[in-house]
Design a protein around this motif. Structure first.
Motif, short mmCIF file in Angstrom:
data_model
loop_
_atom_site.label_atom_id
_atom_site.label_comp_id
_atom_site.label_asym_id
_atom_site.label_seq_id
_atom_site.Cartn_x
_atom_site.Cartn_y
_atom_site.Cartn_z
N ILE A 154 0.62 -1.28 -0.01
CA ILE A 154 0.08 -0.02 0.06
C ILE A 154 0.67 1.43 -0.18
N THR A 155 1.97 1.07 0.60
CA THR A 155 2.74 2.40 0.59
C THR A 155 3.26 2.70 -1.14
N VAL A 156 4.04 1.50 -1.72
CA VAL A 156 4.55 1.41 -2.95
C VAL A 156 3.24 1.90 -4.01
N VAL A 157 2.34 1.28 -3.52
CA VAL A 157 0.65 2.25 -5.22
C VAL A 157 0.29 3.60 -4.42
N CYS A 158 0.70 3.82 -3.13
CA CYS A 158 0.57 5.10 -2.61
C CYS A 158 0.94 6.31 -3.35
N GLU A 159 2.26 5.57 -3.12
CA GLU A 159 3.30 6.63 -3.84
C GLU A 159 2.56 6.70 -4.99
N LEU A 160 2.57 5.65 -5.92
CA LEU A 160 2.59 5.93 -6.65
C LEU A 160 1.60 6.60 -7.95
N LEU A 161 0.26 6.53 -6.42
CA LEU A 161 -0.81 6.85 -7.10
C LEU A 161 -0.41 8.79 -6.78
N GLY A 162 -0.14 8.58 -5.41
CA GLY A 162 0.35 10.32 -4.78
C GLY A 162 -0.76 10.28 -3.69
N VAL A 163 -0.65 9.38 -2.65
CA VAL A 163 -1.19 9.47 -1.41
C VAL A 163 -0.34 10.06 -1.20
N PRO A 164 -0.94 10.87 0.14
CA PRO A 164 0.30 11.34 1.52
C PRO A 164 -0.39 10.27 2.35
N HIS A 165 1.19 9.85 2.82
CA HIS A 165 1.15 8.41 3.93
C HIS A 165 0.56 9.11 5.64
N GLU A 166 0.61 10.41 5.54
CA GLU A 166 -1.34 10.32 6.19
C GLU A 166 -2.50 9.66 6.13
N GLU A 167 -2.58 9.86 4.89
CA GLU A 167 -4.27 8.93 4.47
C GLU A 167 -4.08 7.53 4.17
N GLN A 168 -3.58 6.80 4.42
CA GLN A 168 -3.27 5.90 3.83
C GLN A 168 -3.65 4.49 4.90
N ALA A 169 -4.26 5.23 5.96
CA ALA A 169 -4.59 3.59 6.68
C ALA A 169 -6.48 3.93 6.44
N ASP A 170 -7.27 5.29 6.23
CA ASP A 170 -8.53 5.43 5.10
C ASP A 170 -8.41 4.08 4.65
N LEU A 171 -7.68 4.09 3.45
CA LEU A 171 -7.77 4.02 2.04
C LEU A 171 -7.64 2.54 2.72
N ARG A 172 -6.80 1.57 3.70
CA ARG A 172 -6.84 -0.04 3.77
C ARG A 172 -7.74 -0.47 4.07
N ALA A 173 -8.10 0.70 5.01
CA ALA A 173 -9.91 0.28 5.81
C ALA A 173 -10.78 -0.45 4.76
N TRP A 174 -10.96 0.58 4.21
CA TRP A 174 -12.13 0.94 2.84
C TRP A 174 -11.74 -0.13 1.79
N SER A 175 -10.56 -0.08 1.63
CA SER A 175 -10.54 -1.67 1.06
C SER A 175 -10.89 -3.08 1.09
N ASP A 176 -10.44 -3.07 2.23
CA ASP A 176 -10.81 -4.35 3.30
C ASP A 176 -12.13 -4.35 2.91
N ALA A 177 -13.42 -3.52 3.09
CA ALA A 177 -14.38 -4.04 2.72
C ALA A 177 -14.72 -4.45 1.33
N PHE A 178 -13.96 -3.51 0.29
CA PHE A 178 -14.45 -3.74 -0.64
C PHE A 178 -13.84 -5.10 -1.23
N MET A 179 -14.14 -5.83 -0.64
CA MET A 179 -12.84 -7.29 -0.30
C MET A 179 -13.78 -8.90 0.20
N SER A 180 -14.17 -7.96 0.80
CA SER A 180 -14.76 -9.57 1.50
C SER A 180 -16.14 -9.60 1.03
N THR A 181 -16.62 -11.40 1.60
CA THR A 181 -18.21 -11.39 0.74
C THR A 181 -18.72 -11.53 1.11
N ALA A 182 -18.54 -11.52 2.72
CA ALA A 182 -19.52 -11.85 4.37
C ALA A 182 -19.00 -10.93 5.32
#
Length: 414
Positions: free
Chosen positions: A142-170
């Motif tokens: 997530i650090t690598v991809v966020c740097e590629l996209l231009g997401v600041p480090h301090e904003e990455q935690a929320d994106l990780r949580a949202w991504s987990d929900a996106f990948m959930s099936t149950a």
């Protein structure tokens, strides 16, 4: 028409792969199945049939938006590059492909190595044992991809949580999943506005230029692309790094072969990609545009087909002794990154992260081993991707490398 089987066929246990797939490849390579949600579908399990569906223009992705497509989640697909067909898909892919050229990925290699070394430095400072999921695998991609996209480090935690929900099936309600998808899209729209005002050397700025100067992207397409790249780019890699360690530690002979020469890491990564059934289910459905003969059956126009690349990667007509892990396997034409027009656009970056991540852990942590019994490892539940929820590892403090790998920043990257 045969009655569809309920799919998935059995409960997902660790990284075991249901033996029914081998029987289907032999006896019923294109079969009828029913997912938890959506209409019944055909499923292709043989290598050549899977490749045909992924490359033949008689099958398309865009029709999923007009159907009750077979799926694991109650939430229907909202669209994006994965549900596009040429020429729309070709237009978007060409724009994004500029960020993932071999040359650009090679330029990223030193920074990727620096991120990996920094995380291992912190693991060493904390001392053995550690949970490699929390301390390395979740943070590295997530650090690598966020740097590629231009997401600041301090904003990455929320994106990780949202991504987990996106990948959930149950594990999440449909309402929570929808809310997280909305929040991620809102965030990306806000980031785009920031980069429009103050461009930087990142992928978001490149997409803005394509939108504003060349009018090749709509605003909605730009947001969806950013979300797709973030989720696909980090979640699979994070899970696979841990899967790699688990498989190696449970196959000691193969592990010793790799440790004897870490220059073998690129070949090992390809075999681990082939062998590990990362997803809990097959891929996105394609819809037949006309009647097509496939694997001994007729797929009628308007019917969906799901391809199971995990099964294709075990097809013994292509891979000798395909059910066995063989890190020395050569000519490994696996389909873990897909095939055809929708071949994973970030495959080179994924390979870089997987090779650097695996090599760094093996190189800098001598005597790497389970800190708990392998049978006690906890596994993810209710997620699209299969992998340990946590993995405690230990190593020998003597001989630990501080600050850099023996292999160097560029070693072993294809």
């Amino acid at each position: 028409m045969p009655e569809p089987r309920e799919y998935p066929f059995s409960a997902q246990e660790r990284l075991d792969f249901d033996p029914l797939f081998a029987a289907l490849r032999e006896q019923e390579p294109v079969c009828r199945v029913r997912f938890p949600y959506g209409e019944p579908t055909w499923m292709a399990t043989r290598y050549e049939d899977v490749k045909l569906v992924l490359t033949d223009s008689r099958f398309g992705c865009a029709a999923v938006l007009d159907h009750d497509e077979p799926r694991m989640q109650p939430v229907k697909n909202k669209g994006g590059i994965l549900t596009m067909d040429p020429p729309e898909h070709t237009r978007l892919r060409k724009l994004v492909a500029k960020a993932f050229t071999q040359r650009r990925v090679e330029r990223l290699s030193p920074r990727v190595q620096e991120i990996a070394d920094g995380l291992v430095d912190r693991m060493i400072e904390r001392g053995s044992p550690v949970d490699v999921v929390d301390e390395f695998a979740r943070l590295f991609p997530i650090t690598v991809v966020c740097e590629l996209l231009g997401v600041p480090h301090e904003e990455q935690a929320d994106l990780r949580a949202w991504s987990d929900a996106f990948m959930s099936t149950a594990g999440c309600t449909p309402e929570h999943t929808e809310d997280c998808m909305h929040r991620m899209s809102e965030y990306m729209a806000e980031l785009i506005e920031r980069r429009r005002a103050e461009p930087e050397d990142d992928l978001i700025s490149v997409l803005i230029q394509a939108r504003d100067e060349h009018d090749k992207l709509t605003e909605a397409e730009m947001v969806r692309l950013a979300v797709t790249l973030l989720v696909a780019g980090q979640e699979t890699t994070a899970t696979q790094i841990v899967n790699f360690l688990y498989v190696l530690l449970t196959h000691p002979a193969e592990f010793e072969w790799l440790l004897a020469d870490l220059g073998r890491v690129p070949r090992a990564v390809e075999e681990l990609m082939r062998y590990i059934p990362l997803g809990t289910v097959g891929g996105f459905p394609r819809y037949a545009r006309e009647d097509v003969e496939l694997g001994g059956v007729t797929v009628r126009a308007g019917e969906p087909v799901v391809v199971d690349t995990r099964s294709a990667n075990r097809d013994e007509s292509v891979f000798d002794d395909g059910e066995r892990l063989d890190l020395s396997r050569s000519d490994n034409a696996h389909l873990a990154f897909g095939h055809g027009a929708h071949f994973c656009i970030g495959a080179q970056l994924a390979r870089l992260m997987l090779q650097v991540g695996l090599r760094t852990l093996l190189d800098r942590l001598p005597g790497l081993r389970f800190a708990v019994d392998a049978d006690d490892v906890a596994w993810k539940e209710g997620m699209i991707l299969r992998g340990p929820a946590g993995l405690e590892i230990a190593w020998d403090s003597a001989g630990v490398l501080q600050g850099a790998t023996r292999a160097g920043a560029g070693g072993g990257v294809r």
